[in-house]
Design an enzyme around this catalytic site. Structure first.
Site, PDB file in Angstrom:
ATOM      1  N   ASP A   1      -9.498   1.251   6.525  1.00 14.56           N
ATOM      2  CA  ASP A   1      -9.970   1.238   4.490  1.00 14.56           C
ATOM      3  C   ASP A   1     -10.647   2.014   3.873  1.00 14.56           C
ATOM      4  O   ASP A   1     -10.888   2.977   2.933  1.00 14.56           O
ATOM      5  CB  ASP A   1      -9.952   0.099   4.309  1.00 14.56           C
ATOM      6  CG  ASP A   1      -9.032  -1.344   3.999  1.00 14.56           C
ATOM      7  OD1 ASP A   1      -7.941  -0.567   4.656  1.00 14.56           O
ATOM      8  OD2 ASP A   1      -8.633  -2.306   3.557  1.00 14.56           O
TER       9      ASP A   1
ATOM     10  N   GLU B   1       0.728  -1.217  -0.269  1.00 13.44           N
ATOM     11  CA  GLU B   1      -0.071  -0.039   0.060  1.00 13.44           C
ATOM     12  C   GLU B   1       0.438   1.310   0.351  1.00 13.44           C
ATOM     13  O   GLU B   1       0.886   2.225  -0.693  1.00 13.44           O
ATOM     14  CB  GLU B   1      -0.502  -0.175   1.276  1.00 13.44           C
ATOM     15  CG  GLU B   1      -1.594   1.667   1.667  1.00 13.44           C
ATOM     16  CD  GLU B   1      -2.340   1.314   3.193  1.00 13.44           C
ATOM     17  OE1 GLU B   1      -3.095   0.743   3.308  1.00 13.44           O
ATOM     18  OE2 GLU B   1      -1.461   1.140   3.715  1.00 13.44           O
TER      19      GLU B   1
END
Length: 449
Positions: free
Chosen positions: A315, A87
């Site tokens: 998220d 990420e």
């Protein structure tokens, strides 16, 4: 004198009106980008200085999350968790190519390829999602959003710098694109199962980044994680980038994936609040904890079993900003996206521009107990700057005066530790930087030079 005052007043009204008028065409068509800060009256010089300051906070400041290794490599670290993640590495590459920071980009890619990317075996081409900062892998499996960003950032690097400066960026992107296509593999035995989700599947299975039936991105490209998706992984405009410049022979397929992704977002978002669950089934419904042998049967009609995956949390923060990006670049779903922007900002406005918290159930009620996802050793609801940033970014889609309050709140927010000592330089810092890029018109499609 009177004429000057009237002219100044009219100019102010024009600026205010422009700030509340979303565009109706995307940058794929226009090659134009809004600077919402300037439209709202912030001086260009102040915007440039602020963007540089926020970039330096992430990459060069005392609380930076970017670290160089030797003469040729570097990594982005989730400092509070003492690791490097696909990420953060892929986000760092996207930011670097947007800012023209070739040295940072190349260092991050070399580290990612050396330590994270599988060069052979069933996972060939995929990236281990978490590594220690010395490169030792904490896990072998991939998290699908990393591949999504790696591919797009590499294509942009190819478009910006060409492929003959030491790294063939397009070739690297095409290699990943080939490897993420469905292929058969046999899972390696492991103790236990996917945390909280029962025993491991056995026997030959398919591995893929994009679910072949629904054309939607998986949560993870193998095992239990490819049975569902994460709404924050859906950035349809990235597929359009692949369709235009990957040159992998799959353009029509990537355009179809973009369309399917937009349709999915309609289904997974609560129409009253604009909130979405962290994880969803491919039909957009919220995931429920599976029932395993020995678990008591729930009464008919009982409320769904509460678990954090059903909630809007870390998220999920990315979804407003991801939809904003698709709106800015493509605007292929503009009418719905503008409605979505107004809905989610209305919800957070109802919670207080300076007081809304960072986790909710999708109906807007507050989570309780273990539903609250902990971070950095704390299980606590906060007014987190990462969510402040992504909600402010959604102002690009909005026409309400409320949107300006969210932008002002981001501009004035300080990224400093909370009173109890909690501080997230990594996730909060990266989302804050992305939001400033959006709102200043500096998150762009990089076309071939």
């Amino acid at each position: 004198m009177k004429k000057t005052i009237i002219l100044a007043f009219m100019t102010m009204l024009t600026i205010q009106a422009m700030a509340l008028t979303p565009w109706t065409k995307g940058a794929f068509d226009t090659n134009l980008y809004r600077n919402l800060f300037v439209e709202m009256g912030y001086p260009q010089a102040d915007v440039d200085a602020k963007l540089k300051e926020v970039f330096n906070d992430v990459f060069r400041g005392p609380n930076k999350v970017y670290f160089e290794v030797g003469d040729s490599m570097g990594y982005v670290s989730d400092v509070k968790n003492h690791d490097a993640r696909t990420e953060g590495m892929s986000y760092g590459m996207m930011i670097a190519v947007q800012f023209g920071e070739k040295d940072i980009f190349d260092r991050l890619w070399r580290w990612s390829k050396k330590y994270m990317q599988h060069q052979d075996g069933s996972r060939k081409g995929y990236f281990a999602w978490s590594c220690k900062t010395d490169g030792t892998r904490n896990a072998q499996g991939a998290a699908s959003d990393g591949e999504l960003y790696f591919i797009t950032a590499l294509i942009f690097a190819s478009n910006r710098w060409g492929n003959d400066t030491g790294i063939d960026y397009k070739k690297e992107a095409q290699f990943i694109l080939d490897c993420i296509q469905p292929k058969e593999y046999t899972p390696e035995p492991r103790q236990g199962g996917f945390p909280g989700f029962g025993p491991q599947q056995t026997g030959p299975q398919q591995m893929y980044l994009i679910d072949p039936e629904t054309k939607l991105i998986t949560f993870t490209p193998d095992g239990f994680g490819q049975r569902f998706t994460d709404p924050s992984y859906h950035i349809p405009a990235f597929y359009e980038v692949w369709a235009k410049w990957a040159d992998d022979g799959r353009s029509d397929y990537w355009y179809e994936c973009a369309q399917k992704s937009r349709e999915f977002l309609h289904k997974c978002i609560n129409p009253q609040t604009g909130l979405n669950a962290d994880n969803c089934n491919y039909d957009g419904s919220e995931m429920q904890m599976p029932r395993f042998p020995g678990m008591p049967q729930r009464p008919e009609g009982a409320a769904p079993r509460r678990n954090g995956n059903n909630n809007f949390r870390y998220d999920s923060w990315r979804v407003p900003m991801n939809i904003t990006l698709d709106y800015e670049w493509s605007c292929a779903d503009g009418e719905w996206q503008r409605q979505y922007g107004e809905t989610i900002q209305d919800f957070f406005y109802s919670q207080g521009v300076n007081t809304f918290v960072d986790q909710y159930r999708t109906d807007g009620t507050l989570p309780e107990g273990n539903e609250i996802l902990q971070a950095g050793g704390f299980r606590k609801l906060r007014h987190s700057i990462g969510l402040v940033a992504t909600v402010a970014a959604a102002s690009m889609m909005c026409s309400s005066n409320k949107s300006k309050e969210f932008v002002d709140a981001l501009w004035n927010a300080k990224h400093v530790p909370f009173e109890d000592g909690y501080f997230d330089a990594y996730y909060d810092g990266l989302l804050r930087l992305f939001a400033f890029m959006h709102l200043s018109g500096n998150y762009r499609i990089i076309i071939p030079q």
